[in-house]
Design an enzyme around this catalytic site. Structure first.
Site, PDB file in Angstrom:
ATOM      1  N   LYS A 252       0.444  -0.964   0.366  1.00 52.03           N
ATOM      2  CA  LYS A 252       0.329  -0.178  -0.100  1.00 52.03           C
ATOM      3  C   LYS A 252       0.960   1.079  -0.394  1.00 52.03           C
ATOM      4  CE  LYS A 252      -4.088   2.057   2.605  1.00 52.03           C
ATOM      5  NZ  LYS A 252      -4.487   1.889   3.685  1.00 52.03           N
TER       6      LYS A 252
ATOM      7  N   GLU B 193      10.115  -5.399   4.492  1.00 54.36           N
ATOM      8  CA  GLU B 193      10.174  -6.348   3.260  1.00 54.36           C
ATOM      9  C   GLU B 193      10.029  -6.745   2.570  1.00 54.36           C
ATOM     10  OE1 GLU B 193       8.600  -7.536   7.970  1.00 54.36           O
ATOM     11  OE2 GLU B 193       8.596  -5.433   6.315  1.00 54.36           O
TER      12      GLU B 193
ATOM     13  N   GLY C 265      -4.914  -3.323   5.289  1.00 53.87           N
ATOM     14  CA  GLY C 265      -3.974  -3.877   4.664  1.00 53.87           C
ATOM     15  C   GLY C 265      -5.045  -5.429   4.919  1.00 53.87           C
ATOM     16  N   ARG C 266      -4.868  -5.518   5.880  1.00 53.28           N
ATOM     17  CA  ARG C 266      -6.303  -6.961   6.421  1.00 53.28           C
ATOM     18  C   ARG C 266      -6.766  -7.244   5.400  1.00 53.28           C
ATOM     19  NH1 ARG C 266      -5.379  -4.296  10.645  1.00 53.28           N
ATOM     20  NH2 ARG C 266      -6.610  -3.408  12.301  1.00 53.28           N
TER      21      ARG C 266
ATOM     22  N   GLU D 290      -4.627  -8.572  15.188  1.00 56.86           N
ATOM     23  CA  GLU D 290      -4.092  -7.361  14.300  1.00 56.86           C
ATOM     24  C   GLU D 290      -5.627  -6.539  15.037  1.00 56.86           C
ATOM     25  OE1 GLU D 290      -0.937  -7.226  11.448  1.00 56.86           O
ATOM     26  OE2 GLU D 290      -2.010  -5.995  10.606  1.00 56.86           O
TER      27      GLU D 290
ATOM     28  N   HIS E  15      -3.790 -35.434  14.744  1.00 59.13           N
ATOM     29  CA  HIS E  15      -3.370 -36.143  15.205  1.00 59.13           C
ATOM     30  C   HIS E  15      -1.855 -36.003  15.079  1.00 59.13           C
ATOM     31  CE1 HIS E  15      -4.297 -40.311  13.310  1.00 59.13           C
ATOM     32  NE2 HIS E  15      -5.689 -39.578  12.939  1.00 59.13           N
TER      33      HIS E  15
ATOM     34  N   LYS F 179       9.526  -2.799  14.720  1.00 58.43           N
ATOM     35  CA  LYS F 179      10.070  -1.951  12.579  1.00 58.43           C
ATOM     36  C   LYS F 179      10.806  -0.894  13.269  1.00 58.43           C
ATOM     37  CE  LYS F 179       6.354  -2.851   9.596  1.00 58.43           C
ATOM     38  NZ  LYS F 179       5.362  -2.846   8.525  1.00 58.43           N
TER      39      LYS F 179
END
Length: 551
Positions: A205, A211, A266-267, A352, A383, A513
């Site tokens: 964005k 990253e 963003g999410r 978040e 399992h 960050k």
């Protein structure tokens, strides 16, 4: 407005919780023959059975009263109208507009629907060009593979949906995702690709996410080294960003930058051009159906009365479990391999959004907020960690998700029946458990010596009374998946309204960050041979670790 804990309805819920501590979910079924019918609801192709929670009519009634007193109807209207409900960032929250069927929605004098339609048309054109082979790389070859580079909401949602909906028999084109700043992730992804036939989507964005930018820069170097020209970047890179100038400076043609808006978090961005990877993997028609399913659920959310409203009910049951049953975590258990990445997606969406201890006015919330969200695909989870849920000493709430029909039709029908049977059985076992006497009787019936059976039975008893929801769709197509994802989005929003937190900022993400930037500076000083005493905000452990790393 009084605080949440001061509400009479909230205090009434605490009184009901105290009474129900003496009851089990199984006993509630014994008391009420029609419990399943009363505590289940469906809409937009999604069915919810919440009867395996320790709730009653009285509990649900009080929960609905809490929602009204906390202004939920007004909050829903404010979000869909484009009000600046993200007050800490002075932004509207309009990811719902991305899938809306409304022809017009004016916010601050601008019809946002116009821009949304323009971006959808632009996406459709690119998708058609790439999937038809019309889009060519710099050497004239068609695109065979697409790599989406992003992180967080620019990765989790698109990747999860693409995995769920892409046809495994088709490769037109293959779509992969790179998110981790660990170079190994990019290295492994590029290892089987050809620079001449690979297209990269840089999804950021702000176009400043560290990253993403370091991965994008390495991908650009990989393309340039192989194809030898800056022109290759324009043929092999597109971007999804609100920062067009930064994308252009990176080398991407302005016409290949897809718009993001500040009113899309963003999410919540998979519904926007951030879903370009979904459309390339599955086709634009599938992406459009995904949007339509979410719109179906949104309309239900806005129109249905509370006692028939899927997101409201799912949210309120979650609040009951979190705040009155003292349950700290929520297991997401999709019994569908296509949804293997759903728990990770919902981790960000939920934690978040609502992982906060201060409300939107800056005061302590006063109650526990978001649960720890975790999980995995069934039946694998049986399992790994289901043992702890059945016989451990912690309480966990669960959402089981299952489709009535497999994508494979009748080819693997026996697989699907076994899968669904296991799903239902796990939810039943979590609720009913097994007493020590039942375990002893079963062992004796199997021929075990009664004395041995008594000792073994203590180890084989299951306490039960673990709450769960069962969410079922008829068929996990794009429309049903869109509705399912919107269901969780709106559930999270409702819980944020009740708790009084801003579900649309994430200030807690920023500190790490900032500290990473400081640590990089310290690493550089050590590399240059300079002494590196403790700087403001640094600690001896971190400095020691840096020295150990540098060697």
């Amino acid at each position: 407005m009084p605080s949440l804990t001061e509400l009479q309805s909230w205090q009434g819920l605490q009184a009901l919780a105290d009474v129900l501590q003496r009851s089990s979910v199984s006993s509630l079924f014994a008391q009420q023959n029609q419990r399943f019918d009363e505590f289940s609801v469906s809409a937009a192709g999604v069915f919810l059975d919440y009867s395996k929670n320790r709730v009653t009519r009285e509990v649900m009634g009080q929960l609905f009263e809490v929602a009204i007193e906390r202004g939920l109807p007004e909050a829903i209207n404010a979000m869909f109208s484009g009000d600046q409900i993200n007050q800490s960032e002075a932004r509207s929250v309009l990811h719902t507009a991305l899938r809306s069927r409304s022809k017009r929605l004016v916010v601050n004098g601008v019809d946002v629907m116009t821009g949304i339609r323009e971006q959808l048309a632009k996406m459709a054109q690119l998708v058609d060009e790439v999937r038809s082979g019309e889009w060519r790389g710099v050497t004239g070859k068609p695109i065979a593979d697409v790599v989406n580079i992003g992180i967080g909401g620019s990765d989790l949602g698109p990747r999860m949906v693409a995995e769920a909906l892409a046809d495994p028999a088709a490769s037109n084109p293959g779509v992969q995702f790179v998110s981790n700043v660990d170079g190994e992730h990019l290295l492994q992804t590029l290892a089987g690709l050809d620079p001449e036939t690979t297209l990269f989507i840089i999804t950021s964005k702000s176009f400043t996410t560290e990253e993403t930018l370091i991965n994008a820069t390495s991908a650009r170097r990989w393309v340039r080294d192989a194809l030898g020209s800056d022109v290759s970047v324009r043929s092999h890179f597109v971007a999804v960003s609100s920062n067009v100038s930064a994308a252009v400076e990176f080398g991407i043609d302005a016409s290949n930058v897809f718009q993001m808006w500040d009113w899309v978090g963003g999410r919540y961005s998979l519904w926007s051009a951030a879903g370009l990877a979904i459309a390339l993997a599955c086709g634009m028609e599938v992406f459009s159906e995904l949007l339509a399913g979410a719109a179906d659920l949104d309309e239900h959310f806005c129109q249905a009365p509370m006692d028939q409203n899927l997101p409201v009910i799912l949210a309120l049951v979650g609040i009951w479990n979190r705040n009155f049953q003292d349950i700290e975590s929520l297991m997401i258990a999709p019994y569908d391999q296509r949804l293997a990445s759903l728990p990770a997606y919902l981790q960000q969406a939920d934690m978040e959004s609502n992982g906060k201890s201060v409300d939107s006015t800056g005061k302590p919330v006063g109650v526990k907020t978001a649960p720890i969200v975790w999980g995995g695909a069934g039946s694998n989870i049986q399992h790994s960690y289901m043992q702890l849920l059945h016989q451990g000493n912690v309480s966990v709430a669960s959402d089981f998700i299952v489709s009535r029909q497999p994508r494979t039709g009748s080819t693997y029908a026996d697989h699907h029946r076994l899968l669904v049977a296991n799903c239902f059985a796990q939810a039943q076992a979590l609720m009913q458990g097994r007493s020590q006497q039942q375990a002893a009787d079963e062992l004796i019936a199997d021929g075990v010596n009664p004395d041995q059976a008594e000792a073994l039975a203590a180890q084989q008893q299951l306490p039960g009374n673990q709450p769960s929801n069962m969410i079922m769709v008829d068929n996990l197509g794009p429309r049903q998946l869109g509705a399912l994802l919107a269901l969780y989005e709106q559930k999270i929003f409702v819980q944020g309204v009740i708790w009084g937190v801003n579900s649309f900022d994430q200030w807690g993400v920023a500190l790490g960050k900032t500290l990473a930037t400081t640590i990089l500076s310290t690493m550089a000083r050590q590399r240059d041979g300079q002494s590196a005493p403790l700087a403001a905000g640094e600690d001896g452990s971190t400095l020691g670790l840096i020295r150990r790393f540098r060697g």
